[in-house]
Design a protein around this motif. Structure first.
Motif, PDB file in Angstrom:
ATOM      1  N   ASN A 188      25.460  -1.679   5.733  1.00 19.89           N
ATOM      2  CA  ASN A 188      26.454  -0.641   5.451  1.00 19.89           C
ATOM      3  C   ASN A 188      26.902   0.050   6.731  1.00 19.89           C
ATOM      4  O   ASN A 188      28.089   0.326   6.924  1.00 19.89           O
ATOM      5  N   LEU A 189      25.928   0.337   7.593  1.00 20.25           N
ATOM      6  CA  LEU A 189      26.275   0.983   8.862  1.00 20.25           C
ATOM      7  C   LEU A 189      27.261   0.111   9.631  1.00 20.25           C
ATOM      8  O   LEU A 189      28.217   0.601  10.214  1.00 20.25           O
ATOM      9  N   GLY A 190      27.025  -1.191   9.608  1.00 19.49           N
ATOM     10  CA  GLY A 190      27.873  -2.084  10.371  1.00 19.49           C
ATOM     11  C   GLY A 190      29.221  -2.340   9.728  1.00 19.49           C
ATOM     12  O   GLY A 190      30.142  -2.779  10.403  1.00 19.49           O
ATOM     13  N   GLN A 191      29.334  -2.104   8.416  1.00 22.74           N
ATOM     14  CA  GLN A 191      30.574  -2.527   7.760  1.00 22.74           C
ATOM     15  C   GLN A 191      31.372  -1.425   7.098  1.00 22.74           C
ATOM     16  O   GLN A 191      32.597  -1.496   7.086  1.00 22.74           O
ATOM     17  N   THR A 192      30.702  -0.430   6.555  1.00 26.16           N
ATOM     18  CA  THR A 192      31.480   0.530   5.761  1.00 26.16           C
ATOM     19  C   THR A 192      31.265   2.001   6.103  1.00 26.16           C
ATOM     20  O   THR A 192      32.180   2.799   5.938  1.00 26.16           O
ATOM     21  N   LEU A 193      30.076   2.370   6.550  1.00 26.26           N
ATOM     22  CA  LEU A 193      29.770   3.798   6.640  1.00 26.26           C
ATOM     23  C   LEU A 193      30.680   4.516   7.634  1.00 26.26           C
ATOM     24  O   LEU A 193      30.754   4.138   8.801  1.00 26.26           O
ATOM     25  N   VAL A 194      31.361   5.546   7.151  1.00 24.89           N
ATOM     26  CA  VAL A 194      32.185   6.372   8.038  1.00 24.89           C
ATOM     27  C   VAL A 194      31.756   7.825   7.885  1.00 24.89           C
ATOM     28  O   VAL A 194      31.156   8.220   6.886  1.00 24.89           O
ATOM     29  N   MET A 195      32.089   8.605   8.914  1.00 27.10           N
ATOM     30  CA  MET A 195      31.735  10.023   8.859  1.00 27.10           C
ATOM     31  C   MET A 195      32.593  10.712   7.798  1.00 27.10           C
ATOM     32  O   MET A 195      33.782  10.410   7.683  1.00 27.10           O
ATOM     33  N   SER A 325      25.585  -5.971  16.003  1.00 22.86           N
ATOM     34  CA  SER A 325      26.569  -6.986  15.624  1.00 22.86           C
ATOM     35  C   SER A 325      26.049  -7.809  14.443  1.00 22.86           C
ATOM     36  O   SER A 325      26.846  -8.285  13.629  1.00 22.86           O
ATOM     37  N   ALA A 326      24.725  -7.956  14.308  1.00 28.88           N
ATOM     38  CA  ALA A 326      24.184  -8.602  13.112  1.00 28.88           C
ATOM     39  C   ALA A 326      24.541  -7.782  11.884  1.00 28.88           C
ATOM     40  O   ALA A 326      24.940  -8.320  10.845  1.00 28.88           O
ATOM     41  N   ALA A 327      24.436  -6.449  12.018  1.00 29.87           N
ATOM     42  CA  ALA A 327      24.802  -5.570  10.909  1.00 29.87           C
ATOM     43  C   ALA A 327      26.290  -5.692  10.600  1.00 29.87           C
ATOM     44  O   ALA A 327      26.694  -5.732   9.436  1.00 29.87           O
ATOM     45  N   ARG A 328      27.085  -5.783  11.652  1.00 30.38           N
ATOM     46  CA  ARG A 328      28.541  -5.889  11.476  1.00 30.38           C
ATOM     47  C   ARG A 328      28.904  -7.163  10.718  1.00 30.38           C
ATOM     48  O   ARG A 328      29.777  -7.159   9.862  1.00 30.38           O
ATOM     49  N   LEU A 329      28.212  -8.283  11.058  1.00 31.30           N
ATOM     50  CA  LEU A 329      28.538  -9.571  10.455  1.00 31.30           C
ATOM     51  C   LEU A 329      27.700  -9.863   9.222  1.00 31.30           C
ATOM     52  O   LEU A 329      27.910 -10.872   8.548  1.00 31.30           O
ATOM     53  N   ALA A 330      26.706  -9.008   8.957  1.00 28.59           N
ATOM     54  CA  ALA A 330      25.769  -9.212   7.850  1.00 28.59           C
ATOM     55  C   ALA A 330      25.084 -10.560   7.955  1.00 28.59           C
ATOM     56  O   ALA A 330      24.723 -11.172   6.948  1.00 28.59           O
ATOM     57  N   SER A 331      24.902 -11.033   9.187  1.00 25.77           N
ATOM     58  CA  SER A 331      24.167 -12.281   9.342  1.00 25.77           C
ATOM     59  C   SER A 331      23.631 -12.419  10.758  1.00 25.77           C
ATOM     60  O   SER A 331      24.127 -11.787  11.691  1.00 25.77           O
TER      61      SER A 331
END
Ligand SMILES: Nc1ncnc2c1ncn2[C@@H]1O[C@H](COP(=O)(O)OP(=O)(O)O)[C@@H](O)[C@H]1O
Ligand SMILES: [Mg+2]
Lengths: 418, 273
Positions: A188-195, A325-331
């Protein structure tokens, strides 16, 4: 000025005794000083700001989606991962060395998180800490080779590039790719979480207030000590401009999802690194070692420790960038950290104004530089251009940045600002 | 000049005492069996031709080079310097011939390099004030202490290097050709400073090629030649004697030249008579 207009100044201020020097006061003075610095080759962030303006204008005219809130939010998500790696590169460039293996280290760190967390079932926090620790160990290894055996960092990290990539392929095994669970906090941190919007506005305001308060405190101390304080108008103007610009940017980004927490993490690291480099003895020693290693040694600085901290910090940040970047790509895959990651990180630091020659640079160059690099990447992707062209253009931009660095250095030498 | 005789020993106790110091760089013996004593409140001038080993001796004492053999006693205790930090910790401050400044840092940062106040939140204001105080003591003409060293002239850099050595209240201060790049007024200022430092009870080792300066401040003149001790002299020694100790020959270019000028002068006085 204070009210003592009638009383003649008895003695000049401690730092204003030399009458040959023009002392710039007020805003016009600040502008004049800035122009002087630029002319003598002390360019600071100027080339990158100009470059960014050109890049944005060109891409926006080619594709109006480019500067949309949505695209900019994505750009910030993507910038954060390689940006953190570039921050490590700033560290190592400060001491005049290089780490060419940051891409591989970041890829290996993402693989470790995948293997330990998903495959072995470790708690995610422990897996991440383990990845960071292993990153630090790579740095310590380079430092040992450098300090004990005199192995040039260029060679040891080039060897590391290949060896660590091998390790990454080894731990990933035959599967080659591990998916990280969607919905987990890390992904979530890598893909969606915004302030939350209010938080973002508040943070920008706090930044402005912090600049103002620390500036006022320094000015008060300097005045009390009989030194020329910084111009009050300049200080207020700076704090005000910073706050207003940040608030406008955040307002624009909040039009879409808002400011990613991951980008907040990156900026937080940049601010911390800037403090460490400019306001601590450690940072002073880093700059000194990068400028004149022998002089630093003779001043009693533990030069080996400084190199060690630079290498270790660089690799640890590379590992952190890999986890992000793993979090960003979820892999975590075999491709993580390969391709242009290495070069983008180094290019970002140099484009942002950190010198390849050591002893000159700042943490913010990672932030500015990665936004330039990521803007180019994003713009070219929007234009549907292949990665072949993207590589060529990024390579060209890096070459231009290094040319600017070299020319500015020459100019500094001839203007006595080396 | 006061009448100094070899019997007159300096008042202070021995700060530094070297016995049999040797330093080899591969096949080159830069220093061989050097003995040297420095007392508190004494200025020892170290003279010798280029390549005599003066700078090497200073670097050994500063912990930059490690002696190949020999013993060193500082403040009555035998010491072994493993690095510059050891020397600084003992209270040995050095102005190196090549100054050893970081050109990319400003004057304040250079003066306080390695000794910054408040390591975790640098106290720039206090450091700047202290820097100005030190520089003013030297009557330095530095336009701004916030400019990088690269923007300063050779003389200004030398002053910064000297100011830096005074920062830590050392017990022994070594100056390797401190006046080489200085103007007339600044040279006088540095010589005054050396006297002030001596009067405060510090030991001073000064290297200079200028015999006038050496005579003006030195209590003792130690001559090195080809890396060996070649005599100890006092300021009342004649120039000729010093020069022949430095060059190693009674008949040398310097004495021939001064002899010729002496003869010319005598000739003109005879003509007038
Ligand atoms: N780092 C070094 N490596 C090898 N030889 C050196 C080094 N430093 C000095 N020397 C040699 O030691 C001798 C003395 O040099 P130095 O102490 O600089 O003389 P000076 O009396 O002019 O200061 C010279 O022959 C020089 O070549
Ligand atoms: Mg010398």
């Amino acid at each position: 000025m204070t009210s003592d207009i009638n009383t003649k100044p008895a003695a000049p201020l401690l730092d204003r005794a030399d009458t040959r020097v023009r002392h710039d006061a007020g805003i016009s003075g600040a502008i004049r000083g800035f122009l002087d610095r630029v002319r003598s080759g002390d360019l600071g962030s100027l080339p990158v700001v100009v470059g960014l303006a050109i890049i944005w204008t060109v891409f926006q005219s080619l594709n109006p989606v480019f500067l949309s809130s949505n695209n900019l939010v994505n750009l910030l998500f993507d910038s954060s991962t390689v940006g953190v790696i570039a921050l490590g590169i700033v560290c190592i460039l400060m001491v005049g060395e290089i780490d060419l293996s940051v891409g591989s280290v970041s890829g290996f760190a993402s693989a470790m998180v995948g293997v330990l967390w998903v495959n072995a079932g470790w708690p995610v926090g422990v897996a991440i800490l383990a990845a960071l620790a292993v990153g630090a160990i790579f740095g310590l290894l380079y430092a040992a080779l450098f300090n004990r055996l005199g192995m040039p960092s260029f060679v040891s990290t080039l060897a590391g590039l290949l060896a660590v990539l091998g390790l990454q392929l080894y731990v990933l095994g035959s599967s080659g790719s591990i998916n990280l669970p969607y919905g987990s906090a890390v992904v979530n941190l890598g893909q969606t979480l915004v302030m939350p919007h209010a938080v973002a506005y508040a943070l920008a305001a706090i930044a402005g207030i912090a600049v103002l308060v620390s500036g006022l405190r320094t000015a008060a101390r300097r005045r009390a000590a009989g030194l020329t304080p910084q111009s009050m108008a300049g200080l207020v103007a700076r704090a005000l401009i910073l706050t207003v610009v940040l608030e406008i940017v955040i307002f624009y980004l909040n039009g879409d999802r808002g400011v990613p927490w991951m980008f907040g993490l990156f900026v937080g690291l940049v601010v911390a690194m800037d403090y460490a480099l400019t306001r601590t003895k450690w940072g002073r020693s880093m700059t000194a070692v990068g400028g004149n290693r022998e002089a630093a040694r003779r001043s009693g600085i533990n030069v080996r420790f400084i190199y060690m901290s630079a290498f270790a910090l660089c690799s640890t940040l590379a590992a952190l960038g890999g986890v992000m970047s793993a979090a960003r790509l979820a892999s975590a895959s075999q491709q993580a950290g390969t391709g242009d990651v290495n070069l983008n990180a180094i290019a970002a630091a140099v484009i942002g104004g950190t010198s390849l020659f050591g002893g000159r640079g700042n943490a913010y160059s990672a932030l500015l530089g990665i936004i330039v690099i990521q803007s180019i990447a994003s713009g070219l992707t929007l234009l549907d251009l292949s990665s072949s062209l993207r590589y060529m253009i990024t390579g060209g931009v890096l070459a231009v940045a290094v040319i600017v660095d070299s020319l500015a250095r020459r100019s500094r030498v001839s203007h006595g600002r080396a | 000049m006061t009448n100094t005789s070899p019997a007159m020993t300096p008042a202070g106790e021995t700060v530094l005492s070297l016995r049999g110091i040797c330093k080899q760089f591969g096949a080159v013996s830069a220093l061989t069996d050097i003995d040297l004593d420095v007392h508190a409140g004494e200025v020892v001038a170290l003279v010798g031709d280029n390549g005599a080993g003066k700078s090497t001796l200073v670097k050994v004492l500063a912990g930059v080079h490690q002696a190949t053999s020999g013993t060193m006693t500082f403040g009555g205790k035998p010491v072994a310097l493993t690095g510059p930090n050891d020397a600084l910790a003992l209270g040995i401050a050095t102005v190196f011939q090549d100054l050893a400044l970081c050109e990319n840092l400003d004057v304040v940062a250079n003066i306080f390099l390695g000794k910054e106040l408040q390591p975790l939140a640098l106290d720039e204001v206090t450091m700047e004030i202290r820097a100005w105080t030190l520089l003013n003591e030297l009557s330095a003409r530095i336009p701004s202490v916030r400019e990088p060293i690269a923007s300063l002239s050779g003389g200004q850099r030398q002053t910064v290097a000297i100011a830096r050595s005074l920062l830590l209240e050392p017990k022994l201060i070594m100056l390797d050709e401190p006046t080489a790049a200085l103007g007339v007024a600044q040279t006088a200022e540095v010589l005054n400073l050396i006297e002030r430092v001596r009067d405060r009870g510090l030991g001073v080792i000064m290297i200079s090629h200028n015999m006038e300066d050496v005579r003006a401040v030195a209590d003792r003149i130690v001559v090195l030649r080809l890396g060996r001790n070649n005599g100890v002299f006092y300021p009342d020694t004649s120039n000729q004697e010093l020069v022949s100790a430095i060059t190693g020959a009674a008949d040398n270019a310097v004495s021939r030249r001064s002899g010729r000028r002496q003869a010319e002068r005598e000739l003109t006085t005879e003509e007038r008579a």
